[in-house]
Write a protein that holds these residues in place. Structure first.
Motif, PDB file in Angstrom:
ATOM      1  N   PRO A 128       1.555 -47.879  18.425  1.00  0.00           N
ATOM      2  CA  PRO A 128       1.280 -48.034  17.016  1.00  0.00           C
ATOM      3  C   PRO A 128       2.840 -48.694  15.913  1.00  0.00           C
ATOM      4  O   PRO A 128       2.789 -49.475  15.288  1.00  0.00           O
ATOM      5  CB  PRO A 128       1.743 -46.456  16.509  1.00  0.00           C
ATOM      6  CG  PRO A 128       2.931 -45.799  17.535  1.00  0.00           C
ATOM      7  CD  PRO A 128       2.556 -46.051  18.724  1.00  0.00           C
ATOM      8  N   ASP A 129       3.798 -49.127  17.229  1.00  0.00           N
ATOM      9  CA  ASP A 129       5.105 -50.382  16.368  1.00  0.00           C
ATOM     10  C   ASP A 129       4.337 -51.362  16.808  1.00  0.00           C
ATOM     11  O   ASP A 129       4.398 -52.320  15.570  1.00  0.00           O
ATOM     12  CB  ASP A 129       5.848 -50.097  16.577  1.00  0.00           C
ATOM     13  CG  ASP A 129       6.879 -48.327  16.623  1.00  0.00           C
ATOM     14  OD1 ASP A 129       5.842 -47.781  15.054  1.00  0.00           O
ATOM     15  OD2 ASP A 129       7.468 -47.671  17.089  1.00  0.00           O
ATOM     16  N   ILE A 130       3.588 -51.985  17.694  1.00  0.00           N
ATOM     17  CA  ILE A 130       3.179 -52.958  18.139  1.00  0.00           C
ATOM     18  C   ILE A 130       1.538 -53.102  17.633  1.00  0.00           C
ATOM     19  O   ILE A 130       1.542 -54.049  17.052  1.00  0.00           O
ATOM     20  CB  ILE A 130       3.126 -52.905  19.659  1.00  0.00           C
ATOM     21  CG1 ILE A 130       4.265 -52.702  20.437  1.00  0.00           C
ATOM     22  CG2 ILE A 130       2.745 -54.526  20.421  1.00  0.00           C
ATOM     23  CD1 ILE A 130       4.401 -52.861  21.257  1.00  0.00           C
ATOM     24  N   ASP A 131       1.024 -52.449  17.505  1.00  0.00           N
ATOM     25  CA  ASP A 131      -0.968 -52.947  16.856  1.00  0.00           C
ATOM     26  C   ASP A 131      -1.305 -50.844  17.042  1.00  0.00           C
ATOM     27  O   ASP A 131      -2.006 -50.890  17.329  1.00  0.00           O
ATOM     28  CB  ASP A 131      -1.296 -53.600  17.932  1.00  0.00           C
ATOM     29  CG  ASP A 131      -2.633 -53.970  17.450  1.00  0.00           C
ATOM     30  OD1 ASP A 131      -2.834 -54.580  17.216  1.00  0.00           O
ATOM     31  OD2 ASP A 131      -3.804 -53.017  17.958  1.00  0.00           O
ATOM     32  N   PRO A 132      -1.312 -51.249  16.026  1.00  0.00           N
ATOM     33  CA  PRO A 132      -1.443 -49.702  14.469  1.00  0.00           C
ATOM     34  C   PRO A 132      -3.176 -49.830  15.770  1.00  0.00           C
ATOM     35  O   PRO A 132      -3.764 -47.829  15.933  1.00  0.00           O
ATOM     36  CB  PRO A 132      -1.583 -49.409  13.111  1.00  0.00           C
ATOM     37  CG  PRO A 132      -0.224 -50.575  13.458  1.00  0.00           C
ATOM     38  CD  PRO A 132      -0.576 -51.636  14.470  1.00  0.00           C
ATOM     39  N   GLU A 133      -3.938 -51.216  15.146  1.00  0.00           N
ATOM     40  CA  GLU A 133      -5.170 -50.278  15.660  1.00  0.00           C
ATOM     41  C   GLU A 133      -5.735 -50.254  16.777  1.00  0.00           C
ATOM     42  O   GLU A 133      -6.658 -49.269  17.263  1.00  0.00           O
ATOM     43  CB  GLU A 133      -6.338 -51.567  15.079  1.00  0.00           C
ATOM     44  CG  GLU A 133      -6.067 -51.866  14.089  1.00  0.00           C
ATOM     45  CD  GLU A 133      -6.846 -53.247  13.374  1.00  0.00           C
ATOM     46  OE1 GLU A 133      -7.709 -53.504  14.439  1.00  0.00           O
ATOM     47  OE2 GLU A 133      -6.997 -53.858  12.048  1.00  0.00           O
ATOM     48  N   SER A 134      -4.980 -50.713  18.113  1.00  0.00           N
ATOM     49  CA  SER A 134      -5.144 -50.227  19.791  1.00  0.00           C
ATOM     50  C   SER A 134      -4.535 -48.766  20.012  1.00  0.00           C
ATOM     51  O   SER A 134      -5.816 -48.388  20.563  1.00  0.00           O
ATOM     52  CB  SER A 134      -4.093 -51.089  20.170  1.00  0.00           C
ATOM     53  OG  SER A 134      -4.587 -52.591  20.007  1.00  0.00           O
ATOM     54  N   HIS A 135      -3.882 -48.193  19.106  1.00  0.00           N
ATOM     55  CA  HIS A 135      -3.107 -46.580  18.944  1.00  0.00           C
ATOM     56  C   HIS A 135      -3.913 -45.737  18.722  1.00  0.00           C
ATOM     57  O   HIS A 135      -4.288 -45.227  18.715  1.00  0.00           O
ATOM     58  CB  HIS A 135      -1.537 -46.937  17.968  1.00  0.00           C
ATOM     59  CG  HIS A 135      -0.820 -45.370  18.830  1.00  0.00           C
ATOM     60  ND1 HIS A 135      -1.522 -44.974  17.845  1.00  0.00           N
ATOM     61  CD2 HIS A 135      -0.659 -45.055  19.887  1.00  0.00           C
ATOM     62  CE1 HIS A 135      -1.022 -43.794  18.537  1.00  0.00           C
ATOM     63  NE2 HIS A 135      -0.119 -43.547  18.989  1.00  0.00           N
ATOM     64  N   GLN A 136      -4.460 -46.456  17.635  1.00  0.00           N
ATOM     65  CA  GLN A 136      -6.065 -45.555  16.696  1.00  0.00           C
ATOM     66  C   GLN A 136      -7.045 -45.204  17.672  1.00  0.00           C
ATOM     67  O   GLN A 136      -7.459 -44.579  17.567  1.00  0.00           O
ATOM     68  CB  GLN A 136      -6.644 -45.785  15.462  1.00  0.00           C
ATOM     69  CG  GLN A 136      -6.682 -45.218  14.419  1.00  0.00           C
ATOM     70  CD  GLN A 136      -6.413 -44.104  13.974  1.00  0.00           C
ATOM     71  OE1 GLN A 136      -5.630 -43.607  13.828  1.00  0.00           O
ATOM     72  NE2 GLN A 136      -7.394 -43.029  14.123  1.00  0.00           N
ATOM     73  N   ALA A 137      -7.325 -46.339  17.631  1.00  0.00           N
ATOM     74  CA  ALA A 137      -8.569 -46.120  19.638  1.00  0.00           C
ATOM     75  C   ALA A 137      -7.965 -44.981  20.445  1.00  0.00           C
ATOM     76  O   ALA A 137      -9.501 -44.501  20.774  1.00  0.00           O
ATOM     77  CB  ALA A 137      -9.069 -47.708  19.419  1.00  0.00           C
ATOM     78  N   ALA A 138      -7.479 -45.243  20.988  1.00  0.00           N
ATOM     79  CA  ALA A 138      -6.273 -44.802  22.062  1.00  0.00           C
ATOM     80  C   ALA A 138      -6.471 -43.485  22.035  1.00  0.00           C
ATOM     81  O   ALA A 138      -6.890 -42.032  23.048  1.00  0.00           O
ATOM     82  CB  ALA A 138      -4.983 -45.277  22.700  1.00  0.00           C
ATOM     83  N   GLN A 139      -6.542 -43.213  20.787  1.00  0.00           N
ATOM     84  CA  GLN A 139      -6.241 -41.943  20.667  1.00  0.00           C
ATOM     85  C   GLN A 139      -7.587 -40.804  21.128  1.00  0.00           C
ATOM     86  O   GLN A 139      -8.121 -39.429  21.549  1.00  0.00           O
ATOM     87  CB  GLN A 139      -6.227 -41.154  18.896  1.00  0.00           C
ATOM     88  CG  GLN A 139      -4.548 -41.344  18.728  1.00  0.00           C
ATOM     89  CD  GLN A 139      -3.938 -41.615  17.433  1.00  0.00           C
ATOM     90  OE1 GLN A 139      -5.170 -41.135  16.382  1.00  0.00           O
ATOM     91  NE2 GLN A 139      -2.621 -41.351  17.083  1.00  0.00           N
ATOM     92  N   ALA A 140      -9.157 -42.000  20.558  1.00  0.00           N
ATOM     93  CA  ALA A 140     -10.395 -40.949  20.631  1.00  0.00           C
ATOM     94  C   ALA A 140     -10.480 -41.555  22.361  1.00  0.00           C
ATOM     95  O   ALA A 140     -11.517 -41.055  23.264  1.00  0.00           O
ATOM     96  CB  ALA A 140     -11.176 -42.086  20.267  1.00  0.00           C
TER      97      ALA A 140
END
Length: 598
Positions: A52-64
């Motif tokens: 999330p510190d590098i790319d919050p959108e990728s981290h958000q998508a990875a949660q699903a």
């Protein structure tokens, strides 16, 4: 392309590069905010980091994301932190830091884990074969099969062979197994047959002058199934003109060595491949497909017990039978229960019983009949000298177990051959772990086998096999003594190829038809096209047909050929994934002029 690199090809030298990957989620791990995804494609897998510190959108998508989701990842390759390198995978030095993660497709929870090779019920695997094929083990097997077939094509092309396809729809000419029949819509009451092999067609290609033919051939046989059989299977079909047995065997041997060198991490036991006559194989190993990775050969003691007071032995010898045995090293401490298991196996194979003699770990040497030195089911009926003679012939040592069968030669060899394999398994002598490949040739088979029920001779191979030239005269005087120009290639106890020099003269072929009880009218109905072709200048020719499925099975160290076929049938010849065989519409039957009998 939706990806610029394959997952499994990234290495330390790729650090700093921006890449786009696409594949399946092998595993997802959430480590307190940072999500790790093992992304997998056919080439292998690589770790992806969603921070999330590098790319919050990728981290958000990875949660699903869940296992087996299909993803596209854009990111940069970096070296893994010190101490976190994974030496178990080729990409273990690197990871990809995601700056864009896109879910291309979601996935339901699979019925079994894809990311590891834990045992799964085979019926479930076959029902979801498209998922089973994603597993590392299956991908490895299918790629191995591809490599084997490619190596075969390259090898034969370099030697002037021409690949020619032959028909799948052909004439029904029963040669042993049942044909699969295909009804003709255009010709009511008439049927095509799916080929059991291209045997007749490859011989006709020799008549046609192609001289060196091969084909990766699909074959079909409607027969009972077992671990190394399928209703449809694949073989390398190979035929050559102007050759003798040695020529065909030499090409085949060279091909097999090439396959081991290029496709499998295996050790070749011996080169050139040992040759055994059929009679020698049966006498030494009790089978015409011997596993020569271990000894434990059959030993004849008929002469030593012919005059003994043990009538089970001496009586059999008087009636023309044999007494033979095998030495199981280190099994002298077998319990009566374990010996009873072997006795039961022997009886299932046709033996009336199993005699045994166990040498204890007491010091070697006579007197052998003292209770401290041997245990036995029969030794008390033998003299000291007879017991000593048997032990000496087997070169037995303290701690060994000797097992004996007394009966007709065929029964003795068959039973002891089965016992030898069973004990080889128990003692770990047939393990695939060492990846040793032990080939051998078996030659000089009997041309015929006598069919008691039909009161006729049956071909031991097939009815186009030529007799050994010096045995042609025996076709009139003693057919049972005639040998065929047949040769089988055996690998680790499995027949992986069978072939022969073919009959190329019409009069010899007609003589074979006569001996097997096939009158000329019926022979012409079934094989008239071949008999006529033989009148137009047929060259001497021969060939061989290695089984691709069985060969790859052994190279892969798998227990049955279903593990190296993409979409196999079960042992009951069913396709659990598609539900075949299945009923068809009434209209389809009517078009084919068929009706289901109630």
């Amino acid at each position: 392309m939706l990806k610029t690199r394959n997952c499994g090809e990234l290495r330390a030298e790729d650090a700093g590069q921006s890449v786009t990957l696409a594949g399946w989620v092998n595993r997802r791990r959430d480590h307190g905010g940072v999500i790790f995804i093992d992304l997998r494609d056919r080439s292998g897998l690589v770790q992806v980091v969603a921070n999330p510190d590098i790319d919050p959108e990728s981290h958000q998508a990875a949660q699903a994301v869940r296992n087996e989701y299909v993803l596209q990842i854009e990111g940069k390759v970096r070296l893994r932190p010190e101490g976190l390198v994974n030496p178990d995978i080729p990409t273990g030095e690197v990871e990809v830091v995601a700056d864009k993660l896109k879910i291309l497709n979601a996935a339901k929870t699979p019925p079994f884990y894809i990311y590891d090779d834990q045992p799964v019920d085979e019926s479930l695997r076959l029902q979801y074969r498209y998922l089973d094929l994603r597993r590392q083990r299956m991908q490895r097997n299918i790629v191995l099969r591809h490599n084997v077939v490619k190596a075969i094509r390259d090898f034969l092309d370099d030697r002037g062979f021409v690949e020619i396809e032959t028909p799948i729809l052909f004439k029904s000419t029963p040669e042993g197994a049942r044909d699969y029949l295909v009804p003709s819509r255009l010709y009511p009451g008439h049927f095509y047959a799916l080929p059991q092999s291209p045997q007749q067609l490859k011989q006709l290609l020799m008549v046609a002058g192609y001289e060196k033919y091969f084909q990766i051939a699909r074959c079909f046989r409607d027969e009972d199934q077992r671990g190394d059989r399928q209703p449809e299977f694949t073989q390398l079909d190979l035929e050559m003109s102007f050759v003798d047995r040695e020529d065909v065997m030499a090409v085949t041997e060279e091909l097999m060595i090439r396959l081991l060198e290029e496709c499998a991490e295996c050790e070749l036991a011996t080169k050139p491949f040992p040759r055994l006559t059929y009679e020698e194989a049966m006498e030494r190993f009790g089978t015409d497909r011997p596993d020569i990775r271990f000894a434990m050969e059959l030993t004849d003691v008929s002469d030593l017990v012919a005059g003994s007071e043990f009538r089970i032995f001496s009586g059999v010898v008087e009636q023309g039978g044999r007494v033979k045995g095998i030495r199981a090293p280190g099994c002298g401490d077998y319990s009566r229960g374990q010996i009873d298991e072997l006795t039961e196996l022997s009886q299932e194979e046709g033996a009336k019983g199993l005699a045994w003699l166990a040498l204890t770990d007491a010091p070697a040497g006579p007197p052998w009949k003292t209770d401290e030195r041997i245990r036995s089911s029969f030794a008390k009926y033998l003299t000291e000298e007879e017991v000593a003679g048997i032990i000496e012939r087997f070169e037995a040592e303290p701690g060994d177990l000797l097992l004996f069968v007394a009966d007709e030669s065929d029964v003795v060899n068959r039973v002891l051959g089965s016992l030898r394999l069973e004990l080889g398994e128990r003692l770990g002598l047939r393990e695939h772990a060492d990846r040793t490949m032990a080939f051998c040739w078996v030659i000089d088979f009997p041309l015929f086998e006598w069919d008691e029920e039909g009161e006729r001779w049956d071909p031991s191979h097939h009815l186009f096999t030529a007799p050994v030239p010096e045995d042609v005269a025996l076709l009139d005087s003693d057919p049972g003594a005639a040998r065929g120009q047949q040769y089988d290639l055996v690998l680790n106890g499995e027949e992986v190829a069978g072939g022969s020099i073919r009959i190329h003269q019409r009069e010899v072929q007609e003589k074979i038809f006569e001996l097997i009880g096939l009158d000329m009218a019926e022979a012409k109905r079934r094989f008239g096209h071949m008999l006529e072709a033989f009148e137009f200048g047929t060259p001497p020719h021969g060939g061989i047909a290695p089984g691709i499925d069985r060969l790859v099975m052994i190279l892969a160290g798998e227990p049955n050929i279903r593990e190296v076929i993409a979409f196999p049938k079960t042992q009951q010849a069913k396709d659990l994934m598609a539900g075949a065989p299945s009923p068809v519409e009434e209209e389809q039957l009517e078009e084919l002029h068929l009706r289901i009998a109630e």
